[in-house]
Design a protein around this motif. Structure first.
Motif, PDB file in Angstrom:
ATOM      1  N   THR A 171       2.776  -5.196   5.764  1.00 16.99           N
ATOM      2  CA  THR A 171       3.561  -5.113   6.990  1.00 16.99           C
ATOM      3  C   THR A 171       4.787  -5.993   6.832  1.00 16.99           C
ATOM      4  O   THR A 171       4.673  -7.215   6.653  1.00 16.99           O
ATOM      5  CB  THR A 171       2.740  -5.567   8.210  1.00 16.99           C
TER       6      THR A 171
ATOM      7  N   ASP B 168       5.221 -12.503   1.347  1.00 19.27           N
ATOM      8  CA  ASP B 168       4.321 -11.366   1.510  1.00 19.27           C
ATOM      9  C   ASP B 168       3.499 -11.130   0.247  1.00 19.27           C
ATOM     10  O   ASP B 168       2.337 -10.749   0.319  1.00 19.27           O
ATOM     11  CB  ASP B 168       5.127 -10.105   1.848  1.00 19.27           C
TER      12      ASP B 168
ATOM     13  N   SER C  98       9.915   2.475   2.883  1.00 20.21           N
ATOM     14  CA  SER C  98       9.432   2.433   4.258  1.00 20.21           C
ATOM     15  C   SER C  98      10.236   3.434   5.076  1.00 20.21           C
ATOM     16  O   SER C  98      11.373   3.764   4.727  1.00 20.21           O
ATOM     17  CB  SER C  98       9.600   1.025   4.845  1.00 20.21           C
TER      18      SER C  98
ATOM     19  N   THR D 288       8.242  -5.676  13.172  1.00 21.17           N
ATOM     20  CA  THR D 288       7.471  -5.396  11.964  1.00 21.17           C
ATOM     21  C   THR D 288       7.458  -3.906  11.681  1.00 21.17           C
ATOM     22  O   THR D 288       7.747  -3.091  12.557  1.00 21.17           O
ATOM     23  CB  THR D 288       6.024  -5.906  12.102  1.00 21.17           C
TER      24      THR D 288
ATOM     25  N   ALA E 190       5.471  -0.896   8.714  1.00 23.51           N
ATOM     26  CA  ALA E 190       4.676  -0.612   7.525  1.00 23.51           C
ATOM     27  C   ALA E 190       5.608  -0.370   6.347  1.00 23.51           C
ATOM     28  O   ALA E 190       6.654   0.289   6.478  1.00 23.51           O
ATOM     29  CB  ALA E 190       3.798   0.615   7.756  1.00 23.51           C
TER      30      ALA E 190
ATOM     31  N   THR F  12      -4.900  -3.025  11.025  1.00 27.19           N
ATOM     32  CA  THR F  12      -3.646  -2.384  11.422  1.00 27.19           C
ATOM     33  C   THR F  12      -3.585  -1.012  10.782  1.00 27.19           C
ATOM     34  O   THR F  12      -3.582  -0.888   9.552  1.00 27.19           O
ATOM     35  CB  THR F  12      -2.426  -3.215  10.993  1.00 27.19           C
TER      36      THR F  12
ATOM     37  N   THR G  31       2.933   1.752  12.656  1.00 31.20           N
ATOM     38  CA  THR G  31       1.649   1.059  12.597  1.00 31.20           C
ATOM     39  C   THR G  31       1.132   0.784  13.995  1.00 31.20           C
ATOM     40  O   THR G  31       1.881   0.808  14.969  1.00 31.20           O
ATOM     41  CB  THR G  31       1.774  -0.278  11.830  1.00 31.20           C
TER      42      THR G  31
END
Length: 295
Positions: A49, A72, A90, A140, A142, A193, A284
């Motif tokens: 995420t 991350d 993304s 945020t 995905a 999630t 998400t």
């Protein structure tokens, strides 16, 4: 689609007075890996995420977007003669921030076609690369992070998420469990999630929604005489994608209580069930996975 970038864009190190809050010494949220030049499979891919509450521009130009405090992902890389490409796919506008083995910051936005970023090291060093995936507009999203040594200049190729498949060989993002028929408590419940950047329809026309590359959860099940049922539970319209012990894909949308999904195995086989919860409309959403024998 991977594009060769002539050189990585290096940002100036933020001064202590700049109070940049991202912390390369923190444990990476989505794990770490060691890669040696020539690694396979290539690309090495991680679902995560993107985004956070920190303004990446505080590091310096050309860093942009919103990132988290901790990296991350962390890659410890042993260099060879090949370049190193770090890029993101993304459906949202994402950015990249990389702290390299030399302690410098490398940032990008939109170099990987459309709204996806890529940082390229033409002569990469051996050492640790701490990686943040940001969101350009905050919040945020995905995303899938890719680490590669292979470049592809054909701009007519589809974006990877247009044809990529979920990978049941990857470690499940939200853990795994071994369950034997008659398990308690029933249902076995997992908070996660849902969603991702991969169209579930890539698996089959019967599958819907968007899912991650890695499974969300993995169940190793010892069968008995009872059925085995997987359900999604969310305020969002969710879907289910399951790779069963027989290697087949099983999907459902709206099979349980309105916008929630259910996949039922009336005579389940013993073995590994890799489970993805998708989001029908993309993006998400928080969700529960329920595993039960008492429907």
């Amino acid at each position: 689609m991977k594009k060769v970038i002539v050189a990585a864009l290096a940002a100036m190190l933020a001064s202590a007075s700049g109070a940049a809050a991202q912390d390369a010494s923190a444990t990476a949220t989505y794990g770490e890996t060691r890669l040696r030049s020539g690694f396979t499979p290539d690309p090495h891919s991680v679902s995560l995420t993107a985004g956070g509450s920190i303004d990446a521009s505080r590091i310096g130009s050309p860093c942009t977007g919103s990132i988290a405090n901790a990296p991350d992902y962390e890659v410890t890389y042993t260099a060879g003669s090949l370049p190193l490409y770090i890029y993101v796919n993304s459906s949202s506008d994402t950015t990249l921030v990389v702290n390299g083995p030399d302690g410098q910051w490398y940032c990008d936005d939109d170099s990987n076609g459309g709204v996806n970023p890529q940082v390229t090291f033409n002569s990469p060093r051996s050492g640790t690369y701490d990686i943040w995936v940001g969101t350009f507009s905050g919040g945020t999203a995905a995303a899938t992070l890719h680490i590669s040594e292979l470049a592809d200049d054909d701009s007519s190729d589809p974006e990877p998420d247009d044809w990529s498949m979920p990978d049941a060989s990857m470690r499940a993002t939200y853990g795994e469990v071994a369950l034997r028929s008659g398990f308690t408590p029933d249902p076995h419940r997992v908070r996660l999630t849902a969603g991702g950047a991969v169209p579930a329809s890539n698996v089959s026309d019967l599958c819907a929604g968007t899912i991650a590359v890695a499974p969300d959860y993995q169940v190793t099940y010892t069968a008995g005489s009872l059925p085995l049922v997987f359900r999604s539970e969310s305020s969002t319209d969710t879907t289910l994608v399951i790779n069963g012990p027989d290697g087949q894909w099983y999907c459902n949308d709206d099979g349980w209580h309105s916008n929630n999904a259910e996949v039922r195995f009336d005579k389940p086989a013993s073995g590994v069930y890799d489970v993805w919860i998708g989001v029908y409309g993309g993006g998400t959403s928080s969700a529960n996975l329920l595993v039960t024998e008492t429907p």
